[in-house]
Write an enzyme that holds these catalytic residues in place. Structure first.
Site, PDB file in Angstrom:
ATOM      1  N   GLY A 195       3.819  -6.494   5.539  1.00  0.00           N
ATOM      2  CA  GLY A 195       4.194  -5.254   4.886  1.00  0.00           C
ATOM      3  C   GLY A 195       3.319  -4.104   5.346  1.00  0.00           C
ATOM      4  O   GLY A 195       2.218  -4.299   5.858  1.00  0.00           O
ATOM      5  N   GLY A 204       2.418   0.204   4.264  1.00  0.00           N
ATOM      6  CA  GLY A 204       2.632   1.378   3.431  1.00  0.00           C
ATOM      7  C   GLY A 204       2.139   2.627   4.124  1.00  0.00           C
ATOM      8  O   GLY A 204       1.843   2.621   5.328  1.00  0.00           O
ATOM      9  N   ASP A 227      -0.662   4.259 -10.063  1.00  0.00           N
ATOM     10  CA  ASP A 227       0.316   4.275  -8.973  1.00  0.00           C
ATOM     11  C   ASP A 227       1.440   3.285  -9.256  1.00  0.00           C
ATOM     12  O   ASP A 227       1.810   2.489  -8.396  1.00  0.00           O
ATOM     13  CB  ASP A 227      -0.383   3.938  -7.647  1.00  0.00           C
ATOM     14  N   LYS A 273      -4.620  -7.031   2.029  1.00  0.00           N
ATOM     15  CA  LYS A 273      -4.266  -5.616   2.158  1.00  0.00           C
ATOM     16  C   LYS A 273      -5.433  -4.881   2.797  1.00  0.00           C
ATOM     17  O   LYS A 273      -6.577  -5.009   2.356  1.00  0.00           O
ATOM     18  CB  LYS A 273      -3.961  -5.003   0.793  1.00  0.00           C
ATOM     19  N   VAL A 308      -0.366  -4.899   4.956  1.00  0.00           N
ATOM     20  CA  VAL A 308      -0.557  -6.178   4.287  1.00  0.00           C
ATOM     21  C   VAL A 308      -0.271  -7.302   5.275  1.00  0.00           C
ATOM     22  O   VAL A 308       0.738  -7.262   5.990  1.00  0.00           O
ATOM     23  CB  VAL A 308       0.355  -6.310   3.049  1.00  0.00           C
ATOM     24  N   MET A 335      -0.654   4.153   3.830  1.00  0.00           N
ATOM     25  CA  MET A 335      -2.050   4.094   4.264  1.00  0.00           C
ATOM     26  C   MET A 335      -2.534   2.671   4.477  1.00  0.00           C
ATOM     27  O   MET A 335      -3.566   2.455   5.084  1.00  0.00           O
ATOM     28  CB  MET A 335      -2.936   4.798   3.220  1.00  0.00           C
TER      29      MET A 335
END
Length: 866
Positions: free
Chosen positions: A601, A603, A721, A623, A608, A605
């Protein structure tokens, strides 16, 4: 090339290295790079050679005691005048005031009286007496008497006005005192610089009287410092002073080491310094009694003062008996209050000035102390000096040091060379200290001593490197310690420290194996530049060792890839903090103790990865946050500290619906968190209109998240978040996990290089967008937006610009659920409406309260469908 006839490398010669260091040290010495060391040595030696001062100098100090008694500086000059009158009663030989007297001292009272006096004259009142007398003869007796009385009053007023003005005129008081005493010297300061042409005004008579005649005194052979402008006392002070001399301090380069000039040159006129002027007056000598002797110094009558051709002297360091101050020092307040008998000043040189206050950037204590030392050095004929023959001594010391390094040192063993070099350096210091101690002759041995010291250590370093011994001692015990210590560092992941130890080992099969294994570990850490460095080190000693040639090429390529700019951000080095996972022949990467398998994965910033803990075989999700690509300097250190605090806080949460944190660490400025490996997908896969989950499932998922948030809030942890990407749902088992606790605190509170807020604000609460202090109700608002999107396929607030979006979240109501989806049960909309209230006080106050409402609604929906 580079080898002699026997095949031995020319660079292995000690004398060649010695010659190189000789050239470098000689060049640096010629450029004055060792001047600071010279001053340190001079200061140290002079403190070890104190002399006895002349008893003819006393000091009246404006000290802290005086300031406490008489008030803050500046004082009225009448106080100085009173002190001069008291001191003069003791009949001192010379009085020198080191205070600047170049500006008038005007008080508010004096200004007021002066304005009144000017008004009296402007209005013509001073001429009315004569007018009244003339008119009075023409009037009757009574009126004439009144006019006479008025005239008398005006005259009396004018006299009283002048008397009061004179009483407040501090400069007049000091002028009268100087006129009565006739043995006070004043100071002038100057701005250094080259003069051309003629001065704007001729020298005052007092300066002209004390200047040195150029030819008769041979003063035309000297080159003292030149003054561009003179800062003189007021003319009324000059008119009654005995003399005036130059004074300066560190702002003009005057100190004990650099030397204090005894004269300055002003448009070709040689003017004495205050120290020289006072010494001359104490000996009853005039300017014509002073002569310059080339190569020796100044002749004052029968005294010979050792100076150079700039007339600089290096004052002695004086010390009084039994550890007391060198000169008798009296407090200004004590003398003024009559606590000191003026007779102690009889036939003394009396110096008056401040102590502890800065004058022109120079501490007054330093200025007054240097002045006293300089006067005493002149009268005692004992300043430090450097005779002309010293340059030959230094030249011999340089020559001997160079000969020792190039000829004798290469013939000696390491221990004997060290002992002999240390002995020679000590001998140089002693040879400098002894003449200073016995005769005041100064020369600095720092150049030859540094040459010996640097040459010795450079040659010892060269011997170790060329003999393959490394920089540390090479005994078997030390080598084993290096090997063990290197292995310990390697096992702890401190690969740089391990390499620093391994490269000091002798090159053999065992050490090459250690280095090769270390390079592989560098590859696993994706530090390809370091791996390449280790391979190159091996190749210098064993060119064809294993497959290092292929690995050198591979690591060079991978190093360039890892340093290439990220496609989406041209000024971000590396690959955005990602790891190069698949490349032929490259070891699997490691983050801390975790072996990275694949990327799962990515994102805005973070990235993962799926990984494995090789010690216990547990699968983990890792992460990574490349903090160094987003933060710099102190901000980076603060973010790292916050990262570990947040990871520690999140790691303490234990709840079925919160992902478990196992570990947190840092690898080459990439922070990582190892957490529970989750089966399922995040909720971003279910926010599109084509892939919406059943309403009851959505409500149950959100309820589990609300319970997880309720647990976190009760443990003082706010998520900050909450959004679909941070909620993982296993559709087969129904498990729900809330992830990324604390990460938003690190990223969302910071700015990117272009000033855009990290992440998307679509899920932020109004108070979060406003930058206010947050509590758990902010997370519930974000969870409400997530629930709205899972139910309708679109977020409640969206806009084309960030500013518009933030405005809508903060000010506009969300769309009605039933308007977007008409098949929702009646119980759903009130829950969403309440959780999306702008005012936190109108929302659900706890996650458990929200969860109960959601679960009750979900149960009703399932019962209706049954």
């Amino acid at each position: 090339m580079g080898r002699n006839a026997t095949g031995e490398s020319l660079w292995n010669k000690d004398w060649l290295w010695a010659l190189a260091i000789i050239l470098v040290i000689t060049l640096l010495s010629g450029l004055g790079q060792f001047r600071g060391l010279d001053e340190i040595l001079f200061t140290t030696f002079t403190r070890l050679t104190p002399a006895t001062p002349t008893p003819r100098i006393d000091i009246i100090a404006i000290d802290k005691r005086s300031l406490k008694s008489l008030g803050q500086w500046p004082w009225p000059r009448s106080s100085i005048a009173r002190l001069l009158n008291i001191a003069d009663a003791g009949k001192p030989k010379v009085i020198a005031i080191t205070l600047p007297l170049n500006t008038p001292q005007v008080t508010p009272g004096l200004e007021a009286l002066d304005r009144l006096n000017q008004l009296f004259k402007t209005e013509g009142l001073d001429g009315w007496t004569a007018t009244i007398s003339r008119i009075g003869h023409q009037l009757p007796a009574a009126e004439a008497n009144s006019l006479v009385h008025l005239g008398t009053t005006l005259s009396r007023f004018a006299r009283q006005l002048r008397a009061d003005k004179d009483k407040l005129n501090q400069d007049l008081s000091l002028t009268q005192s100087l006129a009565a005493i006739h043995n006070v010297d004043l100071i002038f300061t100057y701005a250094p610089g080259v003069t051309q042409g003629n001065p704007d005004t001729p020298l005052p008579a007092l300066l002209a009287k004390n200047r040195f005649p150029p030819n008769a005194s041979r003063m035309n052979l000297i080159s003292p410092p030149t003054a561009y402008t003179l800062n003189l006392p007021l003319p009324q002070f000059l008119q009654h002073a005995l003399g005036i001399g130059a004074i300066g301090g560190q702002t003009l380069g005057w100190n004990r080491f650099t030397g204090m000039p005894l004269a300055v040159s002003y448009y070709g006129q040689t003017l004495p310094s205050l120290a020289l002027l006072v010494a001359m007056q104490s000996l009853n000598l005039g300017a014509t009694d002073v002569h310059y002797l080339p190569g020796k110094g100044l002749r004052l009558g029968s005294l010979l003062i050792r100076t150079d051709d700039t007339l600089r002297i290096h004052p002695r360091v004086y010390r009084g008996a039994h550890g007391r101050a060198a000169f008798n020092t009296y407090s200004f307040a004590d003398v003024l209050n009559g606590n000191v008998d003026p007779n102690v000043f009889r036939d003394k040189i009396l110096l008056i000035g401040p102590v502890g206050m800065a004058q022109g950037g120079v501490p007054a204590e330093t200025r007054l102390g240097l002045l006293a030392d300089a006067i005493s050095s002149i009268l005692n004929q004992d300043p430090y000096y450097t005779p002309p023959w010293v340059k030959y001594v230094l030249l011999a010391a340089w020559g001997f040091s160079a000969l020792y390094l190039t000829w004798l040192l290469p013939l000696l063993g390491n221990r004997l060379a060290g002992a002999l070099t240390a002995s020679l350096i000590i001998a140089l210091g002693a040879a400098s200290f002894y003449p200073l101690y016995t005769r005041g002759i100064w020369y600095s041995p720092t150049g030859p001593a540094l040459l010996l010291f640097s040459g010795y250590w450079l040659i010892m370093l060269k011997r170790r490197l060329f003999n393959g011994q490394g920089l540390l001692p090479g005994s078997n015990a030390n080598l084993e310690n290096l090997r063990v210590l290197g292995l310990a560092f390697q096992s702890q992941g401190q690969l740089d420290l391990a390499f620093d130890r391994f490269r000091h080992l002798p090159i053999n099969e065992q050490s090459l194996e250690l280095l090769y294994s270390l390079a592989l570990d560098f590859e696993r850490k994706r530090r390809f530049d370091k791996a390449k460095t280790v391979y190159e080190y091996i190749a210098r000693h064993r060119r064809h060792y294993r497959d290092i040639r292929e690995r050198m090429k591979r690591t060079q390529t991978l190093s360039e890839i890892s340093l290439a700019p990220h496609p989406s951000n041209g000024d971000t080095p590396g690959n955005g903090g990602t790891l190069i996972l698949h490349h032929s022949g490259v070891q699997k990467p490691m983050l801390g103790r975790y072996e990275v398998e694949q990327e799962i994965g990515r994102g805005a910033m973070s990235t993962v990865y799926e990984g494995k803990d090789p010690k216990i075989g547990r699968r983990v999700a890792i992460k990574t946050l490349p903090l160094s690509t987003e933060f710099q300097g102190e901000e980076l250190e603060q973010v790292k500290a916050r990262f570990y605090r947040e990871a520690e806080t999140a790691g303490q949460l234990s709840h079925p619906n919160i992902v478990t944190i196992f570990d947190a660490g840092e690898e080459d400025d990439v922070a990582y968190i190892a957490m529970e490996y989750l089966h399922g997908r995040n909720l971003t896969h279910f926010v599109g209109k084509a892939g919406l989950l059943p309403v009851s499932s959505v409500l149950e998922i959100v309820a589990k998240c609300a319970l997880a948030l309720d647990y976190a809030h009760r443990h003082q942890v706010i998520h900050r978040d909450v959004k679909p990407a941070n909620i993982v749902y296993n559709i087969d088992t129904g498990d729900v996990k809330l992830t990324d606790f604390g990460i938003a605190r690190i990223t969302d509170a910071s700015k990117t290089r272009t000033g855009v807020i990290m992440g998307t604000p679509s899920y932020m609460s109004p108070e979060q967008l406003a930058g206010r202090k947050l509590d758990g109700r902010s997370d519930l608002f974000s969870l409400g937006i997530t629930c709205f999107q899972l139910l309708t396929g679109a977020p409640p607030f969206h806009a084309d610009t960030m500013a518009t979006l933030m405005y809508k979240i903060t000010n506009e109501a969300h769309p009605g659920l039933n308007a977007l989806r008409d098949d929702l049960a009646p119980c759903v909309s009130p829950i969403i409406n309440k959780v999306l209230q702008k005012n936190p006080d109108k929302r659900f106050q706890t996650g458990r309260e929200l969860a109960n409402q959601l679960l009750r609604c979900a149960r009703d929906i399932r019962e209706q469908m049954a």
